[in-house]
Design an enzyme around this catalytic site. Structure first.
Site, PDB file in Angstrom:
ATOM      1  N   HIS A 103       0.813  -1.219   0.000  1.00  0.00           N
ATOM      2  CA  HIS A 103       0.000   0.000   0.000  1.00  0.00           C
ATOM      3  C   HIS A 103       0.840   1.260   0.000  1.00  0.00           C
ATOM      4  CE1 HIS A 103       0.056   1.256   4.316  1.00  0.00           C
ATOM      5  NE2 HIS A 103       0.251  -0.021   4.531  1.00  0.00           N
ATOM      6  N   ASP A 147       5.982   0.936   7.710  1.00  0.00           N
ATOM      7  CA  ASP A 147       4.563   0.657   7.435  1.00  0.00           C
ATOM      8  C   ASP A 147       3.989   1.755   6.549  1.00  0.00           C
ATOM      9  OD1 ASP A 147       1.937  -0.022   7.435  1.00  0.00           O
ATOM     10  OD2 ASP A 147       1.554   0.594   9.481  1.00  0.00           O
ATOM     11  N   GLU A 194      -5.032   1.883   2.581  1.00  0.00           N
ATOM     12  CA  GLU A 194      -5.009   0.657   3.383  1.00  0.00           C
ATOM     13  C   GLU A 194      -5.300   0.988   4.834  1.00  0.00           C
ATOM     14  OE1 GLU A 194      -3.020  -2.582   5.844  1.00  0.00           O
ATOM     15  OE2 GLU A 194      -2.744  -0.427   5.855  1.00  0.00           O
ATOM     16  N   GLU A 195      -4.708   2.074   5.303  1.00  0.00           N
ATOM     17  CA  GLU A 195      -4.793   2.424   6.724  1.00  0.00           C
ATOM     18  C   GLU A 195      -6.200   2.831   7.151  1.00  0.00           C
ATOM     19  OE1 GLU A 195      -2.420   1.683   8.565  1.00  0.00           O
ATOM     20  OE2 GLU A 195      -0.516   1.941   7.532  1.00  0.00           O
ATOM     21  N   ASP A 250       3.935  -6.616   4.101  1.00  0.00           N
ATOM     22  CA  ASP A 250       3.689  -5.581   5.084  1.00  0.00           C
ATOM     23  C   ASP A 250       4.837  -5.497   6.075  1.00  0.00           C
ATOM     24  OD1 ASP A 250       2.459  -3.762   6.575  1.00  0.00           O
ATOM     25  OD2 ASP A 250       0.912  -5.073   7.374  1.00  0.00           O
ATOM     26  N   HIS A 263       2.907   2.879  13.621  1.00  0.00           N
ATOM     27  CA  HIS A 263       1.895   3.948  13.593  1.00  0.00           C
ATOM     28  C   HIS A 263       2.284   5.172  14.441  1.00  0.00           C
ATOM     29  CE1 HIS A 263      -1.658   1.462  11.820  1.00  0.00           C
ATOM     30  NE2 HIS A 263      -0.605   1.502  11.058  1.00  0.00           N
TER      31      HIS A 263
HETATM   32  C1  LIG Z   1       2.373  -3.158   2.959  1.00  0.00           C
HETATM   33  O1  LIG Z   1       2.824  -3.146   1.625  1.00  0.00           O
HETATM   34  C2  LIG Z   1       2.586  -4.334   0.909  1.00  0.00           C
HETATM   35  C3  LIG Z   1       3.211  -4.262  -0.440  1.00  0.00           C
HETATM   36  O2  LIG Z   1       3.984  -3.168  -0.652  1.00  0.00           O
HETATM   37  C4  LIG Z   1       1.100  -4.567   0.839  1.00  0.00           C
HETATM   38  O3  LIG Z   1       0.837  -5.751   0.162  1.00  0.00           O
HETATM   39  C5  LIG Z   1       0.541  -4.612   2.217  1.00  0.00           C
HETATM   40  O4  LIG Z   1      -0.841  -4.723   2.160  1.00  0.00           O
HETATM   41  C6  LIG Z   1       0.886  -3.405   3.022  1.00  0.00           C
HETATM   42  N1  LIG Z   1       0.365  -3.627   4.350  1.00  0.00           N
HETATM   43  C7  LIG Z   1       0.335  -2.776   5.363  1.00  0.00           C
HETATM   44  C8  LIG Z   1      -0.393  -3.164   6.590  1.00  0.00           C
HETATM   45  O5  LIG Z   1       0.836  -1.701   5.328  1.00  0.00           O
END
Ligand SMILES: *[C@@H]1O[C@H](CO)[C@@H](O)[C@H](O)[C@H]1NC(C)=O
Ligand SMILES: *[C@@H]1O[C@H](CO)[C@@H](O)[C@H](O)[C@H]1NC(C)=O
Ligand SMILES: *[C@@H]1O[C@H](CO)[C@@H](O)[C@H](O)[C@H]1NC(C)=O
Ligand SMILES: *[C@@H]1O[C@H](CO)[C@@H](O)[C@H](O)[C@H]1NC(C)=O
Ligand SMILES: *[C@@H]1O[C@H](CO)[C@@H](O)[C@H](O)[C@H]1NC(C)=O
Ligand SMILES: *[C@@H]1O[C@H](CO)[C@@H](O)[C@H](O)[C@H]1NC(C)=O
Ligand SMILES: [Zn+2]
Length: 491
Positions: free
Chosen positions: A259, A271, A303-304, A332, A431
């Site tokens: 993400h 993260d 995503e967050e 992640d 975070h």
């Molecule tokens: C972190 O990054 C990866 C790929 O770059 C992604 O698949 C994943 O969902 C992300 N997860 C979080 C919790 O940030």
């Protein structure tokens, strides 16, 4: 955009241009695990982390949260980097509409209370009597038959706040006040679920736990409370960045995702800068090779706020398109300072929660890699859909992944396996504003990146180790119980 940053980006792009010229020769060799792994360098990863951090620090709030300049710069950067290889990748920017909170004001009996507008809820001005909802507001039974004309006061926890607001709205409430179940304010809080036509959302403001409990106490003492809530929100268009190799079988795709956004608190370099950069670097290095199966890379937005970019993406896919994805792998927190090498327990051997066929095989391949190729210790983590692979699991698509660890505490046994400190979080900056390049564990990051490269190369060559694909897969995701758990991170 600051001048200083322009220079940094220009320098980075100049390097990429040179790479691109060198990287698109004819007659490429079929990708192999060891050659793709050898192409990965810590320096290249670290430089990209610095670029993301510059984006964060040039942004007013020093983060890369959705809707910020830091996040848009990240999206542009990821897109531009991969678009340097037009012969190798088809690149798409998928627009994702998001309603984000701008500001809010709240009074209770004319007394001002600090409040934040909640993401995904609409803006508006509502006023009426406050009604405290008992329990957690996750069940129909928690709500009185009519909330007509009133504002519901609901505690955070257990289910996503979108469920609570949907229920309040269906009973006729005009607005909702969410109060925190932990310390601090609810700045950047999200309903975590897209609104649907049956339960349109209503204006929602978030307040602290202390303020919420004080209001509940007054209501319980029989005081009538009239609240006045104004929230302002704006609809922004954010983007998922999606790139797919032009070479390879387009009907049997290995899909790798990360993400692009951070939380409000900080730049989000572990993260999830570390995951998105690792897959960017692998995508760049992959252009030196040919593939038998198409490889798709995605950088999800929001995503967050509740896996919104990935959820939106999966919801837009037809069944035929879903069927083309043989496996989705999620990465992640790849550089946690007090790391463990954690593999998602896709076969349920450790946590009794399995995924669609292919998920167990993905875990097995990671395990094989750590045991036999990297010769590194590893542990398992629960396959709970807590990151962007959640929506894929629910759509019946096999999934897997690895992580370096987040807020969990390292055990003494794990210290013997990986070094580090026991009783301390895998990432103390999880975070927080300390999630910066200075706190990345580079050893962890390069090992994790090599593991991802191994998986990409293995499945880009052949799907023979996965069970044959079944068309029109019915829902075979994790059980409802697990699904609820999956969203605990945002609720
Ligand atoms: C972190 O990054 C990866 C790929 O770059 C992604 O698949 C994943 O969902 C992300 N997860 C979080 C919790 O940030
Ligand atoms: C809240 O109040 C502040 C200060 O009066 C004002 O600037 C802001 O626009 C208000 N926001 C809303 C949503 O009413
Ligand atoms: C709030 O203030 C307004 C005007 O200042 C007043 O008319 C109203 O009665 C007050 N409401 C409460 C609940 O105190
Ligand atoms: C709409 O969302 C609510 C929660 O917000 C959920 O309870 C309901 O089942 C959803 N309805 C549909 C048709 O998806
Ligand atoms: C594993 O989960 C299944 C269903 O989800 C349940 O029936 C079974 O009892 C569980 N086993 C253990 C050991 O928890
Ligand atoms: C793996 O863990 C064991 C302890 O369980 C430890 O003795 C060994 O050194 C570790 N191996 C590596 C490569 O870190
Ligand atoms: Zn397992």
């Amino acid at each position: 955009m600051g001048v200083w940053k322009l220079i940094t980006v220009a320098a980075a792009l100049a390097v990429a241009v040179v790479d691109a010229a060198a990287l698109e020769p004819r007659g490429q060799k079929l990708v192999k695990s060891d050659s793709l792994r050898k192409a990965l360098k810590v320096d290249a990863l670290y430089k990209k982390a610095e670029i993301l951090q510059d984006f964060a620090y040039s942004s007013p709030d020093k983060n890369r949260v959705i809707g910020s300049q830091g996040h848009q710069d990240t999206i542009d950067y990821l897109h531009d980097q991969i678009a340097k290889f037009p012969k190798y990748y088809t690149v798409e920017l998928q627009p994702v509409p998001l309603v984000v909170g701008v500001s809010a004001n709240l009074t209770a009996n004319n007394k001002t209370i600090e409040v934040y507008a909640v993401t995904l809820a609409p803006g508006g001005h509502v006023t009426g009597p406050l009604v405290a909802i008992p329990n957690l507001g996750c069940e129909d039974a928690d709500f009185p038959p009519s909330l007509k004309g009133s504002i519901a006061l609901i505690f955070r926890g257990t289910c996503s706040f979108g469920v609570k607001v949907g229920l309040a709205s269906s009973r006729g409430a005009l607005g909702v006040i969410a109060y925190n179940n932990g310390d601090g304010n609810l700045k950047g809080y999200s309903l975590s679920l897209f609104q649907n036509d049956t339960t349109p959302y209503i204006p929602t403001g978030g307040i602290s736990r202390g303020q919420g409990e004080a209001l509940v106490a007054q209501l319980e003492a029989g005081t009538e409370i009239i609240v006045d809530l104004t929230t302002e929100s704006k609809t922004i268009t954010s983007y998922n960045v999606i790139a797919q190799t032009k070479g390879g079988d387009q009907n049997n795709v290995i899909h790798i995702g990360g993400h692009s956004d951070s939380v409000t608190a900080g730049p989000g370099i572990n993260d999830n800068g570390s995951g998105s950069i690792a897959i960017l670097e692998i995508a760049i290095q992959l252009t030196k090779f040919s593939v038998n199966n198409a490889v798709r890379f995605s950088w999800w937005t929001a995503e967050e706020e509740g896996l919104l970019g990935a959820t939106y993406y999966v919801a837009q896919l037809s069944q035929a398109e879903k069927d083309k994805i043989r496996l989705f792998l999620d990465f992640d927190m790849m550089a946690s300072p007090n790391y463990a090498f954690q593999i998602y327990d896709g076969d349920g051997s450790a946590f009794n929660s399995t995924g669609p066929p292919g998920s167990a095989e993905a875990e097995k391949e990671f395990t094989h890699y750590f045991n036999k190729i990297a010769k590194l210790n590893h542990t398992e983590i629960e396959f709970d859909g807590r990151s962007d692979y959640g929506p894929f699991l629910e759509a019946g698509i096999a999934a897997g992944g690895i992580a370096g660890g987040a807020e969990g505490l390292k055990t003494e046994e794990e210290v013997l396996m990986f070094g580090g400190a026991s009783g301390v979080q895998y990432d103390v900056n999880y975070h927080e504003d300390g999630d910066t390049v200075n706190n990345l564990n580079l050893e962890c990051w390069i090992e994790m990146s090599r593991a991802i490269a191994h998986m990409v190369a293995t499945y880009a060559r052949s799907w023979e180790s996965l069970p044959p694909k079944t068309k029109g897969s019915v829902k075979r995701g994790v059980s409802d119980h697990k699904k609820t758990k999956a969203y605990q991170r945002w609720v």
